[in-house]
Design a protein around this motif. Structure first.
Motif, PDB file in Angstrom:
ATOM      1  N   ILE C 155      -0.429 -12.771 -10.918  1.00  0.00           N
ATOM      2  CA  ILE C 155      -1.056 -12.555  -9.609  1.00  0.00           C
ATOM      3  C   ILE C 155      -2.219 -11.574  -9.721  1.00  0.00           C
ATOM      4  O   ILE C 155      -3.289 -11.773  -9.128  1.00  0.00           O
ATOM      5  N   MET C 156      -1.990 -10.504 -10.523  1.00  0.00           N
ATOM      6  CA  MET C 156      -3.056  -9.513 -10.656  1.00  0.00           C
ATOM      7  C   MET C 156      -4.301 -10.125 -11.273  1.00  0.00           C
ATOM      8  O   MET C 156      -5.424  -9.821 -10.870  1.00  0.00           O
ATOM      9  N   ILE C 157      -4.125 -11.040 -12.246  1.00  0.00           N
ATOM     10  CA  ILE C 157      -5.294 -11.690 -12.861  1.00  0.00           C
ATOM     11  C   ILE C 157      -5.949 -12.629 -11.865  1.00  0.00           C
ATOM     12  O   ILE C 157      -7.168 -12.653 -11.717  1.00  0.00           O
ATOM     13  N   GLN C 158      -5.095 -13.358 -11.127  1.00  0.00           N
ATOM     14  CA  GLN C 158      -5.636 -14.372 -10.221  1.00  0.00           C
ATOM     15  C   GLN C 158      -6.517 -13.753  -9.143  1.00  0.00           C
ATOM     16  O   GLN C 158      -7.579 -14.271  -8.834  1.00  0.00           O
ATOM     17  N   PHE C 159      -6.067 -12.612  -8.563  1.00  0.00           N
ATOM     18  CA  PHE C 159      -6.822 -12.039  -7.451  1.00  0.00           C
ATOM     19  C   PHE C 159      -7.622 -10.814  -7.865  1.00  0.00           C
ATOM     20  O   PHE C 159      -8.232 -10.163  -7.038  1.00  0.00           O
ATOM     21  N   LYS C 160      -7.592 -10.479  -9.139  1.00  0.00           N
ATOM     22  CA  LYS C 160      -8.386  -9.375  -9.679  1.00  0.00           C
ATOM     23  C   LYS C 160      -8.172  -8.090  -8.891  1.00  0.00           C
ATOM     24  O   LYS C 160      -9.110  -7.379  -8.520  1.00  0.00           O
ATOM     25  N   THR C 161      -6.912  -7.796  -8.591  1.00  0.00           N
ATOM     26  CA  THR C 161      -6.608  -6.562  -7.869  1.00  0.00           C
ATOM     27  C   THR C 161      -5.236  -6.049  -8.299  1.00  0.00           C
ATOM     28  O   THR C 161      -4.389  -6.828  -8.745  1.00  0.00           O
ATOM     29  N   THR C 162      -5.041  -4.744  -8.193  1.00  0.00           N
ATOM     30  CA  THR C 162      -3.723  -4.179  -8.460  1.00  0.00           C
ATOM     31  C   THR C 162      -3.224  -3.429  -7.230  1.00  0.00           C
ATOM     32  O   THR C 162      -2.421  -2.524  -7.329  1.00  0.00           O
ATOM     33  N   SER C 163      -3.715  -3.818  -6.071  1.00  0.00           N
ATOM     34  CA  SER C 163      -3.325  -3.129  -4.846  1.00  0.00           C
ATOM     35  C   SER C 163      -2.557  -4.091  -3.945  1.00  0.00           C
ATOM     36  O   SER C 163      -2.989  -5.230  -3.710  1.00  0.00           O
ATOM     37  N   ILE C 164      -1.432  -3.643  -3.434  1.00  0.00           N
ATOM     38  CA  ILE C 164      -0.644  -4.500  -2.555  1.00  0.00           C
ATOM     39  C   ILE C 164      -1.397  -4.749  -1.254  1.00  0.00           C
ATOM     40  O   ILE C 164      -1.384  -5.855  -0.715  1.00  0.00           O
TER      41      ILE C 164
END
Lengths: 195, 183, 303
Positions: C155-164
């Motif tokens: 998921i982090m790669i797919q949306f390029k974010t590490t924030s919920i």
């Protein structure tokens, strides 16, 4: 009848042929009773197990012959092929009952021997694990011997609920309360003699 | 450290505590007697003791109620004392079946105790040989009543009369090799 | 201080309380559902509250060493801290808590912390059942962490974010929920979730019939109460995390409760009808299908 006991008679003959001093009898079908000398129990059971195929040890039972000052050990072994049970009986001296263990024949015999040691005080030589089994820290004569007074011991050792220590007969109490009379016939059975 | 409360707030706290204790009894069933067979139907779907908040506990540390199911021999009594002393206050004991009351059918046995309350304090007895699950549940409801009234003081009695209990226990347990638990 | 700081402090106070109440009530509902499945009537829904109050009111006089006292404290610290970094409601300053860029990675570490604290505490009690339970629990954790991390990495790669919070912002419509956008990651994560919740078939850690409730076996009274409180809060925290990441978060409390409850029913209903896996079976399970799904999720995103 004679034809039916054919297997038993064969076993009886074989035992008699091997152990001359043994008293062998057939109390009923599928049962052979053997009375042995003390020192013969080891070779006898070895013979039964290895030669005659009595592979299953059902039980060891013990009888306390107080009047004859002897303790009787009863070994019951069974053959799966012809379903005959052999009952081997030996008598030990009651003052110092000792017999070699049979652990090398049947390892599960350990439990029976421990229990008999604890309840009757029979010493199984070479057993190696004759420690406390069910009774812990038992002092005095073993409880299953006939000269052990259970009621007296229980009254001395444990607390008793008042009204219970004289072991009242329930029927007497009930009839007293309800005002009925016990019939003469039943009186014999309603009075318990403990002492 | 003792915290002093004023009386009214202490009363409210006590009422809440008692209500919670009453409705949440975690049972440690000491099942060496015949009565152990009555405990599974009491807990499972037919009689369902969980309706009253009664639940099994896995260890003595978590338990509130020690259920003595039937006769105790000298050997098992030793274990029961050890288990009872490991439990945390407040703790209750239920004597279950005739054997705990007066010896039952083992009244003349050489190896079973006849009076449980001479060795550990008992809050509620359930009579019968064996009591059926209905009787067991009614015994638990009786215990709940005793707790609600604040009369389930067995543990305090045990602590105050420890010497008397110890003397009774050591009268039959000769080899006393147990640790002392600091409650 | 300005009003937003006060709002934040208020959030810190009401979030754990809400989590406790909701978590314990869920526990009570689960007990009733379990009872009904087993053809029983079951306890009242408030039963778990009375249990916890009773446990807090018990005297506790057991001492095995310092870590024994700290273990349950570590557990509850980890639960509450994890909760503080999960945004409970979408776009609400009161419920946003401490969410920051990178909180997914932080949570991956924080969620393990409580188990490790419990492991240390239970280890010091010296009870063999505790030691077995701890070994099983940590082994199980090694099992389910693999698919869980794989799913989150996908998921982090797919949306390029590490924030919920950013992930919640992405899912602005029913069809945009991550459960539809990246279904393989969801499957991997939900299977890992079964293990995380410690319901059957993955309840080797606490198996009361085998090892006398495992790590908790020497803890009674207040320690057990702390552990149950922490368990309830942690359950809620995990449910909110999964709702935030996969089910689009929630705009208000009612939606949140409906979503988390439905999510909670997955491990509960699985648990009621299933027997228990042995430890090695459980680990084999986690390293087989959930891991495969997690790798597929990553491959789809990368390729």
């Amino acid at each position: 009848m004679e034809v039916k006991l054919q297997v038993e008679n064969e076993i009886l003959d074989k035992i008699k042929h091997t152990f001359h001093s043994a008293e062998v009898s057939i109390p009923r079908k599928q049962r052979v009773e053997v009375k042995l000398r003390n020192d013969l129990i080891h070779p006898f059971l070895a013979y039964l197990k290895d030669t005659l195929g009595f592979k299953h040890l059902s039980h060891i039972s013990t009888v306390d012959w107080l009047e004859e000052n002897e303790i009787e050990l009863v070994y019951i072994v069974m053959n799966y092929d012809n379903l005959v049970e052999v009952i081997a009986k030996i008598r030990l001296d009651r003052e110092k009952p000792e017999i070699p263990t049979l652990r090398e024949f049947w390892p599960q015999i350990e439990t029976y021997e421990r229990e008999i040691h604890e309840m009757y005080g029979v010493n199984f030589l070479g057993h190696g694990n004759l420690t406390d089994f069910i009774l812990e820290d038992w002092e005095g004569i073993p409880p299953m011997r006939r000269d052990f007074d259970t009621v007296k011991y229980a009254k001395e050792t444990y607390f008793n609920r008042p009204g219970r220590e004289d072991a009242q007969d329930v029927r007497t109490t009930i009839t007293k309360k309800s005002g009925e009379e016990i019939p003469e016939l039943a009186k014999v059975y309603s009075v318990r003699h403990l002492e | 450290m003792e915290v002093s409360y004023d009386k009214e707030s202490r009363k409210i706290v006590q009422a809440i505590e008692r209500f919670a204790r009453k409705h949440s009894l975690w049972v440690l069933a000491y099942g060496t007697g015949c009565g152990a067979i009555e405990v599974p139907p009491t807990m499972t779907s037919r009689y369902d003791a969980e309706r009253f908040g009664i639940r099994g506990a896995a260890t003595p540390r978590q338990a509130d109620v020690l259920l003595i199911t039937g006769y105790l021999s000298v050997k098992t009594l030793k274990r029961v004392i050890r288990t009872y002393e490991q439990m945390q206050d407040p703790k209750y004991v239920i004597g279950f079946g005739s054997c705990t009351i007066n010896g039952g059918m083992y009244w003349d046995s050489y190896n079973t105790i006849k009076l449980l309350d001479m060795y550990i304090p008992v809050d509620v007895y359930i009579n019968g040989c064996m009591p059926r699950p209905e009787a067991v549940i009614s015994g638990f409801i009786e215990l709940q009543k005793v707790i609600a009234e604040g009369k389930a003081e067995g543990a305090r009695k045990y602590k105050e009369n420890l010497d008397w209990y110890r003397a009774n226990q050591q009268k039959i347990i000769h080899n006393w090799n147990m640790p002392d638990y600091n409650w | 201080m300005d009003s937003s700081t006060w709002l934040k402090i208020l959030g810190y106070i009401i979030t754990p309380i809400t989590a406790f109440v909701v978590g314990v009530t869920y526990g009570g509902i689960v007990r009733v559902i379990t009872a009904r499945v087993q053809n029983r009537f079951g306890p009242p829904i408030t039963q778990n509250f009375w249990d916890i109050i009773k446990l807090y009111s018990k005297k506790t006089a057991v001492h095995h060493g310092l870590m024994q006292h700290w273990g349950p404290v570590f557990a509850i610290t980890a639960s509450v801290t994890s909760l503080f970094f999960i945004p409970v409601l979408k776009d609400s300053p009161l419920w946003l808590n401490n969410s920051f860029n990178g909180d997914i990675i932080f949570l991956l570490y924080m969620m393990v912390f409580g188990s490790l604290g419990m492991a240390l505490g239970a280890g010091q009690t010296g009870n063999p059942n505790s030691a077995i339970g701890v070994a099983r629990g940590l082994a199980l954790m090694v099992g389910y962490e693999v698919p869980f991390v794989l799913a989150l990495v996908a998921i982090m790669i797919q949306f390029k974010t590490t924030s919920i919070a950013e992930l919640m912002a992405v899912q602005d419509g029913f069809s945009n929920w991550l459960i539809f956008q990246s279904p393989f990651a969801f499957i991997a994560a939900i299977l890992a979730f079964l293990g995380m919740m410690h319901y059957a078939p993955f309840d080797v850690t606490f198996a009361p019939a085998e090892i006398a409730s495992g790590p908790a076996s020497e803890f009674g009274g207040k320690y057990l109460a702390l552990m149950q409180t922490s368990g309830s809060i942690f359950t809620f925290a995990k449910l909110v995390l999964f709702t935030d990441i996969f089910l689009g978060g929630a705009g208000d409390l009612v939606t949140l409760i409906v979503k988390t409850f439905l999510l909670y029913m997955i491990p509960v209903l699985t648990g009621i009808v299933n027997p228990r896996y042995r430890t090695e079976q459980a680990i084999t399970f986690f390293w087989k299908w959930p891991t495969v799904f997690g790798i597929i999720a990553i491959l789809i995103v990368v390729l």
